[in-house]
Design a protein around this motif. Structure first.
Motif, PDB file in Angstrom:
ATOM      1  N   GLY A  55      52.831  29.643  40.656  1.00 37.15           N
ATOM      2  CA  GLY A  55      51.382  29.794  40.850  1.00 37.15           C
ATOM      3  C   GLY A  55      51.080  30.765  41.965  1.00 37.15           C
ATOM      4  O   GLY A  55      51.949  31.467  42.470  1.00 37.15           O
ATOM      5  N   GLY A  56      49.816  30.805  42.354  1.00 34.38           N
ATOM      6  CA  GLY A  56      49.436  31.722  43.417  1.00 34.38           C
ATOM      7  C   GLY A  56      49.177  33.133  42.960  1.00 34.38           C
ATOM      8  O   GLY A  56      49.141  34.054  43.775  1.00 34.38           O
ATOM      9  N   LEU A  57      48.988  33.317  41.629  1.00 34.13           N
ATOM     10  CA  LEU A  57      48.743  34.664  41.132  1.00 34.13           C
ATOM     11  C   LEU A  57      47.496  35.277  41.738  1.00 34.13           C
ATOM     12  O   LEU A  57      47.392  36.492  41.849  1.00 34.13           O
ATOM     13  CB  LEU A  57      48.603  34.654  39.600  1.00 34.13           C
ATOM     14  CG  LEU A  57      49.885  34.438  38.797  1.00 34.13           C
ATOM     15  CD1 LEU A  57      49.580  34.490  37.311  1.00 34.13           C
ATOM     16  CD2 LEU A  57      50.916  35.488  39.156  1.00 34.13           C
ATOM     17  N   GLY A  58      46.550  34.435  42.160  1.00 38.50           N
ATOM     18  CA  GLY A  58      45.328  34.966  42.740  1.00 38.50           C
ATOM     19  C   GLY A  58      45.575  35.819  43.966  1.00 38.50           C
ATOM     20  O   GLY A  58      44.798  36.736  44.263  1.00 38.50           O
ATOM     21  N   ARG A  59      46.655  35.554  44.680  1.00 36.25           N
ATOM     22  CA  ARG A  59      46.946  36.345  45.871  1.00 36.25           C
ATOM     23  C   ARG A  59      47.295  37.779  45.509  1.00 36.25           C
ATOM     24  O   ARG A  59      47.035  38.698  46.288  1.00 36.25           O
ATOM     25  CB  ARG A  59      48.081  35.689  46.664  1.00 36.25           C
ATOM     26  CG  ARG A  59      47.712  34.320  47.223  1.00 36.25           C
ATOM     27  CD  ARG A  59      48.736  33.837  48.224  1.00 36.25           C
ATOM     28  NE  ARG A  59      50.033  33.542  47.622  1.00 36.25           N
ATOM     29  CZ  ARG A  59      50.372  32.382  47.077  1.00 36.25           C
ATOM     30  NH1 ARG A  59      49.497  31.389  47.048  1.00 36.25           N
ATOM     31  NH2 ARG A  59      51.574  32.185  46.574  1.00 36.25           N
ATOM     32  N   ALA A  60      47.894  37.976  44.342  1.00 38.11           N
ATOM     33  CA  ALA A  60      48.220  39.341  43.911  1.00 38.11           C
ATOM     34  C   ALA A  60      46.966  40.143  43.617  1.00 38.11           C
ATOM     35  O   ALA A  60      46.990  41.379  43.651  1.00 38.11           O
ATOM     36  CB  ALA A  60      49.121  39.307  42.676  1.00 38.11           C
ATOM     37  N   ALA A  61      45.866  39.449  43.297  1.00 37.48           N
ATOM     38  CA  ALA A  61      44.599  40.121  43.009  1.00 37.48           C
ATOM     39  C   ALA A  61      43.713  40.223  44.244  1.00 37.48           C
ATOM     40  O   ALA A  61      42.578  40.691  44.147  1.00 37.48           O
ATOM     41  CB  ALA A  61      43.852  39.369  41.898  1.00 37.48           C
ATOM     42  N   MET A  62      44.204  39.805  45.408  1.00 40.36           N
ATOM     43  CA  MET A  62      43.477  40.004  46.665  1.00 40.36           C
ATOM     44  C   MET A  62      43.896  41.366  47.210  1.00 40.36           C
ATOM     45  O   MET A  62      45.057  41.554  47.585  1.00 40.36           O
ATOM     46  CB  MET A  62      43.825  38.899  47.668  1.00 40.36           C
ATOM     47  CG  MET A  62      43.398  37.518  47.226  1.00 40.36           C
ATOM     48  SD  MET A  62      44.018  36.278  48.413  1.00 40.36           S
ATOM     49  CE  MET A  62      43.473  34.773  47.610  1.00 40.36           C
ATOM     50  N   PRO A  63      42.985  42.331  47.257  1.00 43.56           N
ATOM     51  CA  PRO A  63      43.399  43.723  47.494  1.00 43.56           C
ATOM     52  C   PRO A  63      43.589  44.100  48.962  1.00 43.56           C
ATOM     53  O   PRO A  63      42.998  45.057  49.461  1.00 43.56           O
ATOM     54  CB  PRO A  63      42.268  44.519  46.842  1.00 43.56           C
ATOM     55  CG  PRO A  63      41.063  43.643  46.979  1.00 43.56           C
ATOM     56  CD  PRO A  63      41.575  42.234  46.842  1.00 43.56           C
ATOM     57  N   SER A  64      44.407  43.350  49.668  1.00 45.13           N
ATOM     58  CA  SER A  64      44.684  43.674  51.068  1.00 45.13           C
ATOM     59  C   SER A  64      45.290  45.074  51.173  1.00 45.13           C
ATOM     60  O   SER A  64      46.287  45.382  50.512  1.00 45.13           O
ATOM     61  CB  SER A  64      45.656  42.646  51.662  1.00 45.13           C
ATOM     62  OG  SER A  64      46.007  42.973  52.974  1.00 45.13           O
ATOM     63  N   GLY A  65      44.703  45.903  51.997  1.00 44.62           N
ATOM     64  CA  GLY A  65      45.204  47.263  52.182  1.00 44.62           C
ATOM     65  C   GLY A  65      44.783  48.254  51.129  1.00 44.62           C
ATOM     66  O   GLY A  65      45.062  49.448  51.249  1.00 44.62           O
ATOM     67  N   VAL A  66      44.102  47.794  50.073  1.00 42.00           N
ATOM     68  CA  VAL A  66      43.678  48.697  49.000  1.00 42.00           C
ATOM     69  C   VAL A  66      42.350  49.340  49.384  1.00 42.00           C
ATOM     70  O   VAL A  66      41.454  48.681  49.902  1.00 42.00           O
ATOM     71  CB  VAL A  66      43.537  47.942  47.664  1.00 42.00           C
ATOM     72  CG1 VAL A  66      43.019  48.876  46.569  1.00 42.00           C
ATOM     73  CG2 VAL A  66      44.880  47.328  47.257  1.00 42.00           C
TER      74      VAL A  66
END
Length: 367
Positions: A55-66
């Motif tokens: 789980g935790g896929l939502g973190r991949a969609a948090m655009p830190s640094g983007v």
């Protein structure tokens, strides 16, 4: 600056769709397209479940640094977007912000609506001459860009920053930005902006456990500088015991080296953790012991010929003297720098990286 529900933005404006080729999603590993929006992801979207199988896929969609970038001579800009609430966290709530940076200087910090529906904000006072505009996206909230609008007749072009060293960093929530004042003021963003580096952040909260798929991704991404911050979640979650940690870190670095055999690479152990320094985690390691095993792995690799691999001792970067600059909340450990701590961590990291001789060199592909 506050946002408001989406409506007609300007009587006379030039609309820029979310998928316009003049928009660059710098720092994104992949893009997810939906009906009327683009979401930058920091993992390969189609394979993201292989990186975070629990789980935790939502973190991949948090655009830190983007950052979404363009060049324009418009003196105002409207951004239409969707943003989702942050996950439930221990400690202070993370507010969703977006920074508008013009020619390298932060011009506006915008508080975003996070109800998941359409919203927009408008920025006035842009230079009104051809300038590079960067939208630094929120670091702890999912974000989808629906489009931009500039003044009618304004010029719009893709940004052209020239040669920039490409920096790939992997870490935990400390590196994702927890506690920072805004997206362009996380410690990794500050390091990248001050040094002119093109950042790709693979930092994911509750991650940085030396996952093999992350090593493969770092191996395959273009990079002129590689850095890894490891230890806090290994110790807290018990993902490795003493011997397994050394083996896992050796394997992680060797995998990355398959794609970057001579790229400068720094491994930093976790910053000070006042409540965990002498307290064993699930695998029996204290934080001090965890750092010692990280140092041991780097020493082994250097002894076997990896002379461009460097070690940074986390407390030298952000140590006991800096605990007053850490997030504090009832019932949670002090693990993350607060807003005033991120600039200190950034400055110390840059200095110690340079003293270690770990500096990027532009490759022909990046020039």
């Amino acid at each position: 600056m506050q946002t408001r529900p989406a409506r007609a933005s300007l009587d006379a404006s030039l609309d820029i769709p979310h998928d316009d080729p003049r928009l660059r999603y710098r720092g994104a590993v992949s893009l997810r397209r939906g009906p009327g929006w683009t979401a930058p992801w920091r993992l390969p979207r189609e394979e993201a479940a292989l990186y975070l199988p629990e789980g935790g896929l939502g973190r991949a969609a948090m655009p830190s640094g983007v950052r979404v970038t363009l060049r324009t001579d418009s003196s105002s800009l409207v951004c239409r977007y969707q943003a989702d609430p942050a996950p439930t966290l221990n400690g202070p709530e993370e507010r969703a912000h977006l920074d508008v940076v013009c020619d390298g200087r932060r011009a506006h910090t915008v508080k975003l609506e996070t109800h998941g529906g359409d919203a927009e904000f408008r920025c006035e006072g842009l230079p009104g001459r051809m300038a590079t505009v960067e939208l630094w996206l929120p670091f702890y909230h999912q974000f989808r860009l629906c489009g931009l609008s500039v003044e009618a007749g304004a010029a719009v072009a893709g940004d052209d920053p020239g040669p920039q060293p490409r920096w790939v960093h992997c870490g935990s929530s400390i590196s994702q930005g927890r506690g920072a004042a805004s997206p362009s003021r996380t410690w990794t963003a500050l390091v990248a902006r001050r040094n002119g580096w093109d950042l790709t952040s693979l930092a994911l909260g509750r991650s940085s456990g030396l996952e093999p798929m992350t090593a493969r991704l770092m191996r395959d991404l273009p990079a002129d500088l590689l850095t890894l911050c490891v230890g806090v979640n290994v110790q807290a979650l018990g993902s490795h015991n003493r011997d397994a940690l050394v083996s896992a870190l050796v394997g992680f670095v060797r995998t990355v080296r398959e794609g970057h055999p001579t790229t400068p690479f720094a491994v930093m152990s976790t910053i000070t953790a006042p409540e965990r320094e002498e307290v064993p985690g699930p695998s029996g390691m204290t934080m001090r012991e965890c750092r010692a095993r990280i140092r041991r792995a780097v020493t082994l690799l250097r002894d076997h010929g990896d002379t461009r691999l460097h070690h940074l001792h986390g407390p030298d970067v952000f140590g006991p003297v800096h605990t007053r600059l850490m997030l504090e909340a009832e019932g949670s450990d002090r693990l993350h720098p607060a807003a005033d701590g991120h600039p200190v961590l950034a400055s110390r990291f840059s200095t110690l990286l340079r003293l270690a001789g770990c500096v990027p060199t532009l490759t022909a592909a990046a020039e």
